[in-house]
Design a protein around this motif. Structure first.
Motif, PDB file in Angstrom:
ATOM      1  N   LYS A   1       5.543   5.257   9.679  1.00  0.00           N
ATOM      2  CA  LYS A   1       4.388   4.596   9.057  1.00  0.00           C
ATOM      3  C   LYS A   1       3.459   5.645   8.480  1.00  0.00           C
ATOM      4  N   CYS A   2       2.736   5.245   7.448  1.00  0.00           N
ATOM      5  CA  CYS A   2       1.700   6.108   6.898  1.00  0.00           C
ATOM      6  C   CYS A   2       0.648   6.372   7.976  1.00  0.00           C
ATOM      7  N   HIS A   3       0.285   7.644   8.153  1.00  0.00           N
ATOM      8  CA  HIS A   3      -0.695   7.993   9.183  1.00  0.00           C
ATOM      9  C   HIS A   3      -2.077   7.479   8.826  1.00  0.00           C
ATOM     10  N   SER A   4      -2.313   7.250   7.542  1.00  0.00           N
ATOM     11  CA  SER A   4      -3.641   6.845   7.110  1.00  0.00           C
ATOM     12  C   SER A   4      -3.824   5.332   7.163  1.00  0.00           C
ATOM     13  N   CYS A   5      -2.899   4.590   6.537  1.00  0.00           N
ATOM     14  CA  CYS A   5      -3.113   3.146   6.406  1.00  0.00           C
ATOM     15  C   CYS A   5      -2.066   2.324   7.164  1.00  0.00           C
ATOM     16  N   GLY A   6      -1.065   2.978   7.723  1.00  0.00           N
ATOM     17  CA  GLY A   6      -0.053   2.244   8.472  1.00  0.00           C
ATOM     18  C   GLY A   6       1.005   1.603   7.591  1.00  0.00           C
TER      19      GLY A   6
ATOM     20  N   THR B   1       5.132   9.829  -0.322  1.00  0.00           N
ATOM     21  CA  THR B   1       3.827   9.389  -0.786  1.00  0.00           C
ATOM     22  C   THR B   1       3.707   7.898  -0.517  1.00  0.00           C
ATOM     23  N   CYS B   2       2.684   7.530   0.239  1.00  0.00           N
ATOM     24  CA  CYS B   2       2.423   6.127   0.549  1.00  0.00           C
ATOM     25  C   CYS B   2       2.135   5.374  -0.749  1.00  0.00           C
ATOM     26  N   LYS B   3       2.749   4.208  -0.890  1.00  0.00           N
ATOM     27  CA  LYS B   3       2.584   3.444  -2.131  1.00  0.00           C
ATOM     28  C   LYS B   3       1.372   2.523  -2.119  1.00  0.00           C
ATOM     29  N   ASN B   4       0.667   2.477  -1.024  1.00  0.00           N
ATOM     30  CA  ASN B   4      -0.527   1.648  -0.958  1.00  0.00           C
ATOM     31  C   ASN B   4      -1.611   2.241  -1.856  1.00  0.00           C
ATOM     32  N   PRO B   5      -2.033   1.535  -2.911  1.00  0.00           N
ATOM     33  CA  PRO B   5      -3.014   2.105  -3.846  1.00  0.00           C
ATOM     34  C   PRO B   5      -4.368   2.363  -3.193  1.00  0.00           C
ATOM     35  N   ASP B   6      -4.637   1.737  -2.066  1.00  0.00           N
ATOM     36  CA  ASP B   6      -5.916   1.935  -1.390  1.00  0.00           C
ATOM     37  C   ASP B   6      -5.846   3.020  -0.318  1.00  0.00           C
ATOM     38  N   CYS B   7      -4.674   3.609  -0.165  1.00  0.00           N
ATOM     39  CA  CYS B   7      -4.510   4.600   0.899  1.00  0.00           C
ATOM     40  C   CYS B   7      -5.351   5.829   0.600  1.00  0.00           C
ATOM     41  N   GLU B   8      -6.061   6.320   1.643  1.00  0.00           N
ATOM     42  CA  GLU B   8      -6.941   7.464   1.433  1.00  0.00           C
ATOM     43  C   GLU B   8      -6.207   8.798   1.554  1.00  0.00           C
TER      44      GLU B   8
END
Ligand SMILES: [Zn+2]
Length: 94
Positions: A31-36, A65-72
């Protein structure tokens, strides 16, 4: 410090190799460490065995690279062995 240059020690992956990386990421439940988030784009592979003696000789870190556009903090990576994703022509025969 933006640069378009690819560092020479990085290995660009082919699409089938990226698919193998994504399959592994899904397998281990990364999982993305930032947004999960669990949706990643696969980047280059960095050969670790060359840099760190404590690493296995065939160890790589593959950029994700996390594909969540809101990921910080969308950049992360996954630790893989060569035979888990590299199926290319550079394989030495056993
Ligand atoms: Zn994220």
């Amino acid at each position: 410090m933006g640069s378009n240059g690819r560092r020479p020690e990085n290995t660009e992956l082919s699409d089938p190799e990226k698919d193998l990386v994504l399959a592994h990421v899904e397998d281990i439940g990364a999982k993305c460490h930032s947004c999960g988030g669990t949706d990643f784009a696969v980047g280059d592979a960095l050969y670790l065995g060359f840099l760190f003696r404590s690493e296995d000789q065939d160890a790589y870190m593959v950029a994700l690279t996390c594909k969540n556009p809101d990921c910080e903090v969308p950049h992360t990576g996954v630790h893989l062995h060569r035979d888990q994703f590299l199926r290319g022509a550079s394989h030495e025969s056993a």
